[in-house]
Design an enzyme around this catalytic site. Structure first.
Site, short mmCIF file in Angstrom:
data_model
loop_
_atom_site.label_atom_id
_atom_site.label_comp_id
_atom_site.label_asym_id
_atom_site.label_seq_id
_atom_site.Cartn_x
_atom_site.Cartn_y
_atom_site.Cartn_z
N GLU A 245 5.32 -4.74 -69.37
CA GLU A 245 5.45 -4.20 -70.72
C GLU A 245 6.62 -4.95 -71.35
OE1 GLU A 245 3.49 -2.11 -72.13
OE2 GLU A 245 2.39 -1.26 -70.45
N CYS A 279 10.66 -1.05 -78.84
CA CYS A 279 9.77 -2.17 -78.56
C CYS A 279 8.60 -2.19 -79.53
CB CYS A 279 9.27 -2.11 -77.13
SG CYS A 279 8.47 -0.56 -76.70
P1 NDP Z 1 15.89 -6.62 -70.15
O1 NDP Z 1 14.71 -7.50 -69.93
O2 NDP Z 1 17.20 -7.24 -70.37
O3 NDP Z 1 16.08 -5.62 -68.91
C1 NDP Z 1 15.02 -4.79 -68.48
C2 NDP Z 1 15.30 -4.37 -67.05
O4 NDP Z 1 15.18 -5.50 -66.19
C3 NDP Z 1 16.71 -3.82 -66.84
O5 NDP Z 1 16.67 -2.76 -65.92
C4 NDP Z 1 17.42 -5.01 -66.27
O6 NDP Z 1 18.54 -4.68 -65.52
C5 NDP Z 1 16.35 -5.59 -65.38
N1 NDP Z 1 16.57 -6.98 -64.99
C6 NDP Z 1 17.42 -7.88 -65.53
N2 NDP Z 1 17.33 -9.07 -64.88
C7 NDP Z 1 16.39 -8.91 -63.93
C8 NDP Z 1 15.82 -9.77 -62.94
N3 NDP Z 1 16.19 -11.04 -62.83
N4 NDP Z 1 14.88 -9.26 -62.12
C9 NDP Z 1 14.48 -7.99 -62.24
N5 NDP Z 1 14.97 -7.12 -63.16
C10 NDP Z 1 15.92 -7.58 -63.99
O7 NDP Z 1 15.48 -5.66 -71.36
P2 NDP Z 1 16.37 -4.58 -72.07
O8 NDP Z 1 16.88 -3.59 -71.09
O9 NDP Z 1 17.35 -5.27 -72.96
O10 NDP Z 1 15.28 -3.82 -72.96
C11 NDP Z 1 14.89 -4.23 -74.23
C12 NDP Z 1 13.59 -4.99 -74.15
O11 NDP Z 1 12.60 -4.15 -73.60
C13 NDP Z 1 13.08 -5.37 -75.51
O12 NDP Z 1 12.55 -6.67 -75.45
C14 NDP Z 1 11.98 -4.37 -75.76
O13 NDP Z 1 11.01 -4.79 -76.68
C15 NDP Z 1 11.44 -4.19 -74.39
N6 NDP Z 1 10.71 -2.94 -74.25
C16 NDP Z 1 9.36 -2.97 -74.08
C17 NDP Z 1 8.65 -1.79 -74.02
C18 NDP Z 1 7.17 -1.80 -73.81
O14 NDP Z 1 6.64 -0.75 -73.48
N7 NDP Z 1 6.47 -2.91 -73.96
C19 NDP Z 1 9.32 -0.50 -74.16
C20 NDP Z 1 10.73 -0.57 -74.31
C21 NDP Z 1 11.39 -1.77 -74.35
P3 NDP Z 1 19.97 -4.71 -66.23
O15 NDP Z 1 19.88 -3.79 -67.41
O16 NDP Z 1 20.86 -4.20 -65.16
O17 NDP Z 1 20.22 -6.14 -66.63
#
Ligand code: NDP
Length: 498
Positions: A245, A279
């Protein structure tokens, strides 16, 4: 030594992940950071718990999930306060988020047996002597990686469906919202104390990466498209299936026969709820020429009334401090390239807040139109007609949701949007309809949460055939005779040769 807390920026102190309010800097959560070994052990424990959980059957799981749902409903204000304290989200927005999550738990719990349970499927004439049986069996352990912007709704959108399907779940919440993630698993443990069916591991992105490599049987990721690529790459090493997602840049189309007051109200909500950090938030609007000016006026009037601040305001702080630079750059570049601020503009950026901003006539190649802004900002551009609106809406690699306001053509336009979801004469509503699947196309990801598709996402299809009579035209045996084969060929020509 104690690290200095910059409001909203998570820090690690003596092995603990510390989250703070982006508005006040007050500490919101303090949770142990998991090592790679901790993550693996959590998954190993979850595997044992998952077998017990799967053994409860659909009814046993439904009862427990409904008890969890009831606990969330009873404590909705408490959870909303945690969401508010940690991410800065206004309490009413947090309540709407939690209500939606509760609805999903309820639907997933009640419908998993019907959608995933064993059933007979029709056999066809060609194999009429066999009966067909289908069921969806749990994967085992599902890893869920969640973002910070909807720290209840997004993990539950995967976890509730995965749990209802009979899986154990290990959640890695965003580093910005670990306390919310821990609240969710702790509340689940109150109603399911026997085994660690739903647990969390905390830390920075490397903990998410460790979860991808931990031996989970499926990984459900919600977050940015850039991180999604890393998640897929890590999961590819072990052929671990993934659900993605990703991000979005959703468009709203306002047709010539739209109710402009309703469109403006929904546009402001869809673009600015949760300070635009959504999102499926509306970031781009295409309004047809004949209604453009009136529509923009109505949006500006409504958006201009929104209050901004830490408590009791419509718009709270930007949760992730570094996003403020992105929002500022998008606004500045839009204006530098010929766009006009009908409301707000560069002065609207007052960290940790961004005031409502409406940009009009922004060039389509501007970052404000092309990339996720994730602030309470909207671009509204003029189009000749709905066809041009669809072409522009579909021009980006993202394809998550979208919205159409209009009467005669609205549903037809919604169907033409290159997106996984659309709302007609509303915004974002598909997210709360638990009977509908949720997910995107292109850079917004693949796979579906919610609804029947969302349940099937967390079960492996298991197909069984069972002989119920002797074969009249035996062919899948070395005992077949030339006469059997001749009869088979004749039968096929009669059945399919016309
Ligand atoms: P990120 O992609 O920065 O982070 C998402 C999650 O992935 C966090 O828990 C993060 O941990 C983790 N993460 C970071 N690096 C890695 C890695 N290398 N391997 C595995 N996991 C990792 O997104 P955001 O948290 O900034 O969220 C915002 C984004 O999410 C926007 O693009 C938004 O559009 C999208 N989104 C999509 C939705 C959907 O349903 N399609 C719903 C809600 C949001 P950490 O925070 O510790 O870095």
């Amino acid at each position: 030594m104690t690290a200095v807390h910059v409001p909203g920026i998570p820090v690690i102190e003596a092995g603990q992940l510390v989250s703070t309010s982006p508005a006040t800097g007050v500490e919101a959560g303090r949770l142990p950071v998991a090592t790679d070994v901790d993550v693996r052990q959590a998954v190993d424990r979850a595997r044992v718990a998952g077998e017990w959980w799967a053994g409860l059957g659909f009814t046993g799981r439904r009862d427990r999930l409904l008890r969890w749902r009831a606990l969330l409903a009873k404590r909705i204000e408490q959870l909303a306060e945690v969401v508010h304290a940690e991410g800065g989200k206004p309490v009413p927005d947090a309540i709407v988020e939690i209500v939606t999550a509760i609805e999903h738990i309820d639907w997933a719990a009640r419908n998993a047996g019907r959608v995933l349970g064993p059933r007979r499927v029709r056999s066809r004439l060609i194999l009429a002597e066999f009966s067909g049986h289908l069921e969806y069996q749990p994967y085992g352990v599902v890893g869920v990686i969640g973002p910070w912007n909807y720290p209840v709704f997004t993990p539950i959108g995967s976890a509730a469906y995965a749990l209802a399907a009979g899986n154990a779940v290990v959640l890695k919440p965003s580093e910005y919202t670990p306390a919310v993630g821990q609240w969710l698993v702790d509340s689940f443990a109150e109603v399911v104390p026997e085994q660690q069916v739903f647990t969390a591991v905390h830390g920075l992105g490397d903990v998410g990466a460790a979860l991808c490599r931990s031996g989970v049987d499926k990984l459900a990721f919600t977050g940015s498209t850039a991180t999604a690529r890393k998640v897929m790459a890590a999961c590819a090493e072990t052929l671990t299936p993934v659900l993605i997602e990703g991000g979005g840049k959703d468009a709203m189309i306002v047709d010539s026969d739209a109710d402009l007051d309703a469109a403006a109200e929904a546009c402001v909500w869809g673009g600015m709820t949760n300070a635009g950090q959504t999102c499926i938030g509306i970031e781009r609007v295409y309004a047809v020429d004949s209604v453009f000016d009136t529509f923009v006026d109505k949006v500006v009037t409504r958006a201009g009334r929104l209050t901004v601040g830490p408590e009791g305001a419509d718009i709270g702080p930007i949760t992730m401090p570094k996003q403020i630079d992105v929002i500022r750059q998008h606004i500045d570049a839009a204006i530098a390239s010929g766009g006009r601020a009908a409301l707000g503009g560069p002065t609207a950026v007052q960290p940790p807040y961004v005031h409502p901003t409406v940009l009009v006539d922004v060039p389509e190649d501007s970052a404000a139109v092309q990339e996720e802004t994730f602030g309470p900002t909207l671009t509204i551009n003029r189009v000749r007609d709905a066809d041009e609106a669809v072409t522009r809406a579909n021009a980006l690699p993202y394809g998550l949701g979208g919205s159409v306001f209009g009467r005669r053509r609205a549903v037809a336009i919604a169907r033409r949007l290159r997106s996984g979801m659309a709302s007609v004469n509303s915004t974002l509503t598909f997210a709360g309809m638990s009977t509908l699947p949720f997910g995107g196309v292109g850079d917004s990801g693949f796979g579906r949460i919610h609804g029947e598709d969302g349940l099937r996402e967390f079960g492996r299809a298991k197909a069984i055939t069972r002989r119920r009579a002797r074969s009249l035209l035996p062919s899948m045996t070395f005992e077949r005779t030339p006469t059997d084969m001749a009869r088979l060929v004749k039968a096929i020509k009669v059945m399919y040769g016309r």
